[in-house]
Motif scaffolding. Sequence first.
Motif, PDB file in Angstrom:
ATOM      1  N   THR A 161      29.399  69.650 -13.884  1.00  0.00           N
ATOM      2  CA  THR A 161      29.148  68.253 -14.243  1.00  0.00           C
ATOM      3  C   THR A 161      29.283  68.020 -15.742  1.00  0.00           C
ATOM      4  OG1 THR A 161      27.675  67.931 -12.349  1.00  0.00           O
ATOM      5  CG2 THR A 161      27.438  66.396 -14.199  1.00  0.00           C
ATOM      6  N   HIS A 162      28.705  68.922 -16.556  1.00  0.00           N
ATOM      7  CA  HIS A 162      28.688  68.691 -18.001  1.00  0.00           C
ATOM      8  C   HIS A 162      30.053  68.885 -18.656  1.00  0.00           C
ATOM      9  CE1 HIS A 162      28.409  73.052 -17.760  1.00  0.00           C
ATOM     10  NE2 HIS A 162      28.664  73.137 -19.052  1.00  0.00           N
ATOM     11  N   LEU A 163      31.029  69.418 -17.904  1.00  0.00           N
ATOM     12  CA  LEU A 163      32.378  69.602 -18.448  1.00  0.00           C
ATOM     13  C   LEU A 163      33.423  68.810 -17.678  1.00  0.00           C
ATOM     14  CD1 LEU A 163      32.462  73.440 -19.180  1.00  0.00           C
ATOM     15  CD2 LEU A 163      32.315  71.580 -20.834  1.00  0.00           C
ATOM     16  N   ARG A 164      32.978  68.011 -16.708  1.00  0.00           N
ATOM     17  CA  ARG A 164      33.941  67.332 -15.847  1.00  0.00           C
ATOM     18  C   ARG A 164      34.844  66.387 -16.642  1.00  0.00           C
ATOM     19  NH1 ARG A 164      30.611  64.930 -12.590  1.00  0.00           N
ATOM     20  NH2 ARG A 164      30.954  62.832 -13.434  1.00  0.00           N
ATOM     21  N   GLY A 165      34.266  65.664 -17.600  1.00  0.00           N
ATOM     22  CA  GLY A 165      35.078  64.755 -18.404  1.00  0.00           C
ATOM     23  C   GLY A 165      36.105  65.490 -19.242  1.00  0.00           C
TER      24      GLY A 165
ATOM     25  N   ARG B  29      26.791  61.726 -15.480  1.00  0.00           N
ATOM     26  CA  ARG B  29      26.252  61.635 -14.120  1.00  0.00           C
ATOM     27  C   ARG B  29      27.011  62.585 -13.203  1.00  0.00           C
ATOM     28  NH1 ARG B  29      26.213  55.893 -15.577  1.00  0.00           N
ATOM     29  NH2 ARG B  29      24.074  55.121 -15.597  1.00  0.00           N
ATOM     30  N   SER B  30      26.287  63.203 -12.262  1.00  0.00           N
ATOM     31  CA  SER B  30      26.951  64.044 -11.275  1.00  0.00           C
ATOM     32  C   SER B  30      27.715  63.152 -10.313  1.00  0.00           C
ATOM     33  CB  SER B  30      25.921  64.882 -10.504  1.00  0.00           C
ATOM     34  OG  SER B  30      25.130  64.043  -9.679  1.00  0.00           O
TER      35      SER B  30
ATOM     36  N   GLY C 198      42.780  58.695 -14.197  1.00  0.00           N
ATOM     37  CA  GLY C 198      42.862  59.837 -13.286  1.00  0.00           C
ATOM     38  C   GLY C 198      41.554  60.586 -13.159  1.00  0.00           C
ATOM     39  N   LEU C 199      40.720  60.538 -14.185  1.00  0.00           N
ATOM     40  CA  LEU C 199      39.395  61.155 -14.133  1.00  0.00           C
ATOM     41  C   LEU C 199      38.409  60.269 -13.393  1.00  0.00           C
ATOM     42  CD1 LEU C 199      37.132  63.128 -15.075  1.00  0.00           C
ATOM     43  CD2 LEU C 199      37.063  61.808 -17.213  1.00  0.00           C
ATOM     44  N   LEU C 200      38.519  58.964 -13.591  1.00  0.00           N
ATOM     45  CA  LEU C 200      37.520  58.034 -13.077  1.00  0.00           C
ATOM     46  C   LEU C 200      37.601  57.858 -11.562  1.00  0.00           C
ATOM     47  CD1 LEU C 200      35.292  56.294 -14.379  1.00  0.00           C
ATOM     48  CD2 LEU C 200      36.898  54.388 -14.370  1.00  0.00           C
ATOM     49  N   VAL C 201      38.815  57.831 -11.012  1.00  0.00           N
ATOM     50  CA  VAL C 201      38.972  57.562  -9.577  1.00  0.00           C
ATOM     51  C   VAL C 201      38.224  58.585  -8.716  1.00  0.00           C
ATOM     52  CG1 VAL C 201      40.619  57.385  -7.675  1.00  0.00           C
ATOM     53  CG2 VAL C 201      41.123  56.288  -9.861  1.00  0.00           C
TER      54      VAL C 201
END
Length: 533
Positions: free
Chosen positions: A224-228, A523-524, A452-455
């Motif tokens: 979660t903390h590296l997803r962005g 956020r997860s 592409g990250l948000l979807v």
Amino acid sequence: MLSRQILRGSSIVHVARPTNKLGHLCSTRLAAAGKQTSRRQSARPVLQQDVGKLASSASTECRQSRKARQGHRSRVVANATNSIQASHTSPESSKSSLTPVLIAVAIASLGALLFGLHVAIVNGLQDAVSAELGFSGNTGLRGAMVSMVLAGATIGSTSGSGLADGLGRRKSFLLSAVPLVIGSILCATAGSANALLAGRFLCGMGIGLTSAVTPVYISEVAPTHLRGTLGSVNQLVICFGILGALVCNIVIPATQWRTIFALTAIPPVLLFLGMLGQPESPRWLVQKNRTSEAEQSARKLWGSDGASQLGDSKSGGGQTLEAKQSTAQLLGVRGVQIGIALFVLQQFAGINAVMYFSTQVFKEAGIQNAATASAAIGLVNVVGTIIAGSLIEKAGRVQLLTVSFTGMCISMFAMVAGRSLPQLASSAGTIAFAGTVAYVLSFALGAGPVPGLLVPEINTEQMRGRAMSLAMTAHWVCNFAVGQFFDYARVQWGAAGIFAFFGAMCAVAVLFIKSSVPETKGRSLEEVQAMLA
């Protein structure tokens, strides 16, 4: 009583002598007093010894108490230190658990590399290819060199939803490598325009599939903390692919276009071989009620406590109502609508028109070395995406999107002024290049990596693959339209008119983001789903 006389001076003093009875009494008392004194004297060493023992015991207890207090303080400090470290470093971020994630993301990103390569590879090859294959004067076929890969990508991304959700993310990657290799070989060996277009179409199908699967897979395997940050790698590698294609146009002569197309067959082979050793997405396995496999995959990716990091997704498996919804029903879901809108606005903001036709635009603006200028634009795209990766978890998705589209809007209208105002005619080339640099840099900061990250973040597990597929289908349809009709529109209305349209679409995007796009920073995936429920 007996007495005796003592001569003292001239007087005689009579001193009485005690009788035997009185003497005995005195002797007895004196003896008793002597015994008591003797007992006190004999007791003194004992008392001193007892006091010494007590003092020694007290000293020992003090030392033990002092050591206990010091040990307690040490434990408190250690616990506090561990708590602080735990607040900043989770098990997900340990080196041992992060390495498998980075490897999985790197291999999956080969799909993004192919995306960039194939959409930009013809930027400087159109003249040489059309001359050798005999369609130099056919603007329709020249446009089809660009748009055919986009048509194939539309079909590939549409079918990608069923493949990614049905076969799994990993098998979808393996399948996508097949048309990519065949298409590259067809392009490299083409003896006619039809063979070339067939190869471009197959390559498009392959990158359409990977474009739908890559961001979903990365978002599901990333902590979660590296997803962005890891999510932005997808766009970064696309930029590297575009840059690589533009550099090829400089390093390798355009007349050797067959060699350039042959080189594009290497990445899909590496993608296929690399994915053979990678784990399936744990969240996809949970969705399919394959819990034991999901836990095994999670431990391989995230370490020994990986299964616990699946969180609430363990209870979300199975075929829910969302998983059974038709395409028409999915189009009514808020997360799907936001994803499609972002990609439509991204494409009609003009980014791929800039990437496909920058060389021609720079030539028209009077720039001598247009191919080198285009490669410089590709480098700016890479640098901007790297900056975005460092900011995306700090600034957030919405802020980056807003700043990005605002900068793109200003840049486009600056280029409109450079093309329209006679006072700026002498500086048209400089304004075109500077405006394009500012536009691409602004795009790379948000409009490129964030959609592409948000979807995948704003759609549930059961529909994440289909939602991404629908968004990418919209992307490729709009991309096809821009690629097919930009050259025609440029001739009819001029570059200034097209740039004004792109600038207006950027302004519309800013309004849409402010009113409709949720912030998912920190956020997860499960928390985001609850927020949009």
